[in-house]
Design a protein around this motif. Structure first.
Motif, short mmCIF file in Angstrom:
data_model
loop_
_atom_site.label_atom_id
_atom_site.label_comp_id
_atom_site.label_asym_id
_atom_site.label_seq_id
_atom_site.Cartn_x
_atom_site.Cartn_y
_atom_site.Cartn_z
N ILE A 68 -0.30 -2.35 -7.68
CA ILE A 68 0.13 -1.83 -6.39
C ILE A 68 -1.04 -1.09 -5.76
O ILE A 68 -1.64 -0.19 -6.37
CB ILE A 68 1.32 -0.85 -6.54
N ALA A 69 -1.39 -1.45 -4.53
CA ALA A 69 -2.49 -0.79 -3.82
C ALA A 69 -2.08 0.62 -3.40
O ALA A 69 -0.91 0.88 -3.13
CB ALA A 69 -2.89 -1.61 -2.60
N MET A 120 0.85 -1.20 0.00
CA MET A 120 0.00 0.00 0.00
C MET A 120 0.89 1.25 0.00
O MET A 120 1.75 1.41 0.86
CB MET A 120 -0.90 0.01 1.23
N ILE A 121 0.67 2.14 -0.98
CA ILE A 121 1.35 3.43 -1.02
C ILE A 121 0.32 4.50 -0.65
O ILE A 121 -0.75 4.57 -1.24
CB ILE A 121 1.95 3.72 -2.41
N LEU A 122 0.66 5.29 0.34
CA LEU A 122 -0.20 6.41 0.74
C LEU A 122 0.20 7.64 -0.05
O LEU A 122 1.39 8.00 -0.10
CB LEU A 122 -0.03 6.68 2.24
N CYS A 123 -0.78 8.30 -0.65
CA CYS A 123 -0.53 9.56 -1.35
C CYS A 123 -1.24 10.68 -0.62
O CYS A 123 -2.47 10.69 -0.54
CB CYS A 123 -1.01 9.49 -2.80
N ILE A 124 -0.47 11.61 -0.09
CA ILE A 124 -1.02 12.77 0.60
C ILE A 124 -1.13 13.90 -0.40
O ILE A 124 -0.12 14.37 -0.94
CB ILE A 124 -0.12 13.19 1.78
N ALA A 136 4.89 2.91 1.94
CA ALA A 136 5.63 4.07 1.44
C ALA A 136 4.67 5.24 1.32
O ALA A 136 3.44 5.04 1.26
CB ALA A 136 6.28 3.77 0.09
N VAL A 137 5.22 6.45 1.27
CA VAL A 137 4.40 7.67 1.25
C VAL A 137 4.90 8.62 0.17
O VAL A 137 6.10 8.92 0.10
CB VAL A 137 4.44 8.39 2.62
N TRP A 138 3.96 9.10 -0.67
CA TRP A 138 4.26 10.22 -1.56
C TRP A 138 3.55 11.45 -1.00
O TRP A 138 2.33 11.53 -1.01
CB TRP A 138 3.79 9.95 -2.99
#
Length: 319
Positions: free
Chosen positions: A26-27, A1-5, A66-68
């Motif tokens: 990719i979630a 899971m990639i979090l996009c802020i 991971a975080v973008w």
């Protein structure tokens, strides 16, 4: 899971990013920073959090790899909130948001949170680090002192200077920050009498051959040349201009890479000017700067490279 802020008005850049992640199976989870308030259910403990958005979508921090940090906007205040409570509302939700973000600092980020906050909030530090890494910078004064500004003008500006705010004054509907850059000369120096209530950054006006918007991503460069010679800032130009791909000199790329590494940034949108005397002047780097126009007009695969970087970091961490 990639979090996009990101923020509620974001599109195109973010859509390209999500489309690419879907193609790779990719979630991901989209978290709109301006809606991170009473519109969501938020539960944070000492080692994890769970957020449920308005649509009922739920994310557990334990699933995030991971975080973008695409872009943070100010938190929206409810229209019916008593104005006496507005300051408390903002303070507490901004504190909660910061606590949520720091709970994920151990993960791969674009960009590392603390490094980004430090660089984004300090333009003078940016110039200091650029100069340290052999980039040319304009003479610069950040001041609220009218007499000091006049002295700076007469010593360094040769009759023409610019003044700009350290921060931003507005955002367009697509999330682009609009920065007011003002040109002034000897005739309007007296208009600086109110500078005490609004300190500004002052620099000599640079006669430019052209402007450059440079996207840096972990040592890779995507550079667009702008044909705007009229306005002090292409971002507020109302006239037609177009983008061309541009290859930076190797020594400029090397110096920018060293600067970005010292800043601790993986990603940044860098503004430079190629002056009529042949010099490349570093102006600033925005860790959350815009680049959609470069991908759209020049077919640069920036969204895909951002996703690839995070995916590769996830795989490295799992090995």
């Amino acid at each position: 899971m990639i979090l996009c802020i990101t923020h509620s008005q974001d599109f195109y850049n973010i859509d390209l990013f999500f489309d690419y992640l879907q193609s790779k199976n990719i979630a991901f989870f989209r978290l709109n920073s301006d809606d991170l308030s009473h519109q969501m259910k938020i539960n944070l403990t000492d080692n994890s959090f769970i957020i449920t958005d308005e649509a009922g979508n739920k994310i557990n921090s334990k699933d995030i790899k991971a975080v973008w940090h695409r872009k943070s906007w100010n938190i929206a205040i409810p229209e019916d909130l008593d104005e006496n409570y507005a300051a408390v509302f903002l303070n507490e939700y901004e504190s909660l948001r910061f606590n949520l973000f720091t709970a994920l600092e151990h993960l791969p980020w674009i960009n590392p949170l603390q490094a980004e906050r430090k660089i984004e909030s300090n333009k003078i530090l940016q110039l200091t680090l650029a100069k340290k890494n052999n980039l040319i910078i304009p003479e610069t004064l950040f001041s609220n002192d009218e007499e000091a500004v006049k002295e700076f003008f007469h010593q360094f500006c040769q009759g023409k200077a610019i003044a700009k705010l350290h921060g931003t004054i507005s955002k367009s509907m697509n999330g682009q920050e609009m920065i007011s850059t003002l040109l002034f000369d000897e005739d309007n120096l007296e208009q600086l009498s109110d500078i005490a209530v609004c300190p500004m950054i002052f620099q000599p006006y640079i006669e430019k051959e052209y402007e450059l918007r440079i996207v840096y991503l972990n040592g890779e460069f995507f550079t667009g040349k702008i044909n705007n010679k009229v306005h002090t800032d292409w971002r507020i130009s109302q006239t037609e201009f177009f983008w061309e791909p541009y290859e930076l000199p190797k020594n400029i790329e090397e110096n920018l890479s060293l600067m970005m590494q010292e800043m601790g940034l993986v990603f940044g949108a860098i503004d430079m000017i190629k002056s009529t005397n042949g010099n490349y002047y570093f102006l600033e780097v925005n860790p959350q700067g815009e680049w959609g126009m470069l991908q759209k007009e020049l077919d640069f695969p920036i969204a895909q490279r951002i996703a690839d970087y995070l995916i590769n970091r996830i795989h490295t961490n799992e090995q």
